[in-house]
Motif scaffolding. Structure first.
Motif, PDB file in Angstrom:
ATOM      1  N   SER A 199       0.823  -1.207   0.000  1.00 41.26           N
ATOM      2  CA  SER A 199       0.000   0.000   0.000  1.00 41.26           C
ATOM      3  C   SER A 199       0.855   1.255   0.000  1.00 41.26           C
ATOM      4  O   SER A 199       1.894   1.311   0.666  1.00 41.26           O
ATOM      5  CB  SER A 199      -0.904   0.001   1.235  1.00 41.26           C
ATOM      6  N   LEU A 200       0.416   2.268  -0.745  1.00 41.37           N
ATOM      7  CA  LEU A 200       1.097   3.560  -0.726  1.00 41.37           C
ATOM      8  C   LEU A 200       0.968   4.197   0.652  1.00 41.37           C
ATOM      9  O   LEU A 200       1.850   4.904   1.098  1.00 41.37           O
ATOM     10  CB  LEU A 200       0.507   4.498  -1.777  1.00 41.37           C
ATOM     11  N   GLY A 201      -0.152   3.947   1.279  1.00 41.01           N
ATOM     12  CA  GLY A 201      -0.363   4.458   2.623  1.00 41.01           C
ATOM     13  C   GLY A 201      -0.456   5.974   2.668  1.00 41.01           C
ATOM     14  O   GLY A 201       0.120   6.668   1.845  1.00 41.01           O
ATOM     15  N   GLY A 202      -1.206   6.469   3.615  1.00 48.02           N
ATOM     16  CA  GLY A 202      -1.293   7.899   3.826  1.00 48.02           C
ATOM     17  C   GLY A 202      -2.174   8.659   2.851  1.00 48.02           C
ATOM     18  O   GLY A 202      -2.312   9.858   2.976  1.00 48.02           O
ATOM     19  N   ARG A 203      -2.768   8.000   1.877  1.00 47.32           N
ATOM     20  CA  ARG A 203      -3.598   8.715   0.907  1.00 47.32           C
ATOM     21  C   ARG A 203      -5.080   8.582   1.212  1.00 47.32           C
ATOM     22  O   ARG A 203      -5.880   9.272   0.613  1.00 47.32           O
ATOM     23  CB  ARG A 203      -3.326   8.214  -0.512  1.00 47.32           C
ATOM     24  N   GLU A 204      -5.421   7.702   2.115  1.00 50.57           N
ATOM     25  CA  GLU A 204      -6.832   7.531   2.444  1.00 50.57           C
ATOM     26  C   GLU A 204      -7.361   8.830   3.048  1.00 50.57           C
ATOM     27  O   GLU A 204      -6.739   9.422   3.911  1.00 50.57           O
ATOM     28  CB  GLU A 204      -7.042   6.380   3.450  1.00 50.57           C
ATOM     29  N   GLY A 205      -8.483   9.289   2.547  1.00 50.46           N
ATOM     30  CA  GLY A 205      -9.118  10.488   3.094  1.00 50.46           C
ATOM     31  C   GLY A 205      -8.526  11.795   2.607  1.00 50.46           C
ATOM     32  O   GLY A 205      -8.928  12.857   3.073  1.00 50.46           O
ATOM     33  N   MET A 206      -7.559  11.737   1.682  1.00 49.87           N
ATOM     34  CA  MET A 206      -6.973  12.982   1.176  1.00 49.87           C
ATOM     35  C   MET A 206      -7.976  13.713   0.296  1.00 49.87           C
ATOM     36  O   MET A 206      -8.714  13.092  -0.456  1.00 49.87           O
ATOM     37  CB  MET A 206      -5.695  12.700   0.378  1.00 49.87           C
ATOM     38  N   VAL A 207      -7.988  15.026   0.416  1.00 47.52           N
ATOM     39  CA  VAL A 207      -8.819  15.870  -0.429  1.00 47.52           C
ATOM     40  C   VAL A 207      -7.897  16.611  -1.403  1.00 47.52           C
ATOM     41  O   VAL A 207      -6.673  16.550  -1.292  1.00 47.52           O
ATOM     42  CB  VAL A 207      -9.662  16.861   0.403  1.00 47.52           C
ATOM     43  N   LEU A 208      -8.482  17.306  -2.366  1.00 52.87           N
ATOM     44  CA  LEU A 208      -7.707  17.977  -3.402  1.00 52.87           C
ATOM     45  C   LEU A 208      -6.611  18.863  -2.819  1.00 52.87           C
ATOM     46  O   LEU A 208      -5.464  18.833  -3.288  1.00 52.87           O
ATOM     47  CB  LEU A 208      -8.633  18.784  -4.312  1.00 52.87           C
ATOM     48  N   ALA A 209      -6.930  19.636  -1.817  1.00 53.39           N
ATOM     49  CA  ALA A 209      -5.940  20.540  -1.211  1.00 53.39           C
ATOM     50  C   ALA A 209      -4.734  19.770  -0.689  1.00 53.39           C
ATOM     51  O   ALA A 209      -3.606  20.278  -0.731  1.00 53.39           O
ATOM     52  CB  ALA A 209      -6.581  21.353  -0.095  1.00 53.39           C
ATOM     53  N   ASP A 210      -4.954  18.553  -0.210  1.00 54.95           N
ATOM     54  CA  ASP A 210      -3.842  17.737   0.280  1.00 54.95           C
ATOM     55  C   ASP A 210      -2.896  17.356  -0.860  1.00 54.95           C
ATOM     56  O   ASP A 210      -1.676  17.355  -0.695  1.00 54.95           O
ATOM     57  CB  ASP A 210      -4.363  16.464   0.961  1.00 54.95           C
ATOM     58  N   PHE A 211      -3.454  17.023  -2.032  1.00 51.31           N
ATOM     59  CA  PHE A 211      -2.625  16.672  -3.183  1.00 51.31           C
ATOM     60  C   PHE A 211      -1.867  17.900  -3.694  1.00 51.31           C
ATOM     61  O   PHE A 211      -0.702  17.802  -4.064  1.00 51.31           O
ATOM     62  CB  PHE A 211      -3.471  16.055  -4.300  1.00 51.31           C
TER      63      PHE A 211
END
Length: 134
Positions: free
Chosen positions: A19-31
């Motif tokens: 798993s890449l991890g840490g991307r669950e629940g990310m929103v556009l601003a996070d990216f």
């Protein structure tokens, strides 16, 4: 998800399947705030376009790019007309702004990768362009 894509890779996983991890629940601003996006000076529109392309929408974005005008004079060995050179789209792309943002984002990210690979991390991109090194 367990769905596999090209090369057998799975969504949100490294090539080895972890798993890449840490991307669950990310929103556009996070990216947009990710270091890779900030370093390449990607704007929100660039990130939206790249995220869109990373979905099944890539078919709708790539398809029109493969529909080329063909020559009335040049034929392949099979007798079918060959695309014009230089290639020209048969029709305007239905999503020109999205394609432009993808193109620009990739150029910016490649420039950052080139600078990083060349060991020029300390220089800003503008300095490299002005100095003629990029």
């Amino acid at each position: 998800s367990d769905r596999s894509f090209q090369n057998g890779w799975r969504r949100d996983c490294w090539p080895d399947g972890s798993s890449l991890g840490g991307r669950e629940g990310m929103v556009l601003a996070d990216f947009v705030a990710l270091p890779v996006a900030r370093r390449a000076r990607l704007e929100e529109a660039h990130v939206v376009a790249l995220r869109l392309y990373s979905t099944a929408a890539f078919r709708a974005l790539n398809g029109p790019m493969r529909q080329l005008k063909v020559s009335n004079y040049r034929k392949g060995e099979d007798g079918l007309p060959l695309p014009l050179e230089p290639p020209q789209l048969a029709a305007p792309h239905p999503q020109p702004a999205t394609m432009a943002f993808i193109y620009e984002a990739l150029k910016r990210m490649r420039a950052v990768a080139a600078v990083t690979t060349a060991g020029l991390d300390g220089m800003e991109l503008e300095e490299l362009v002005e100095s003629g090194e990029l």
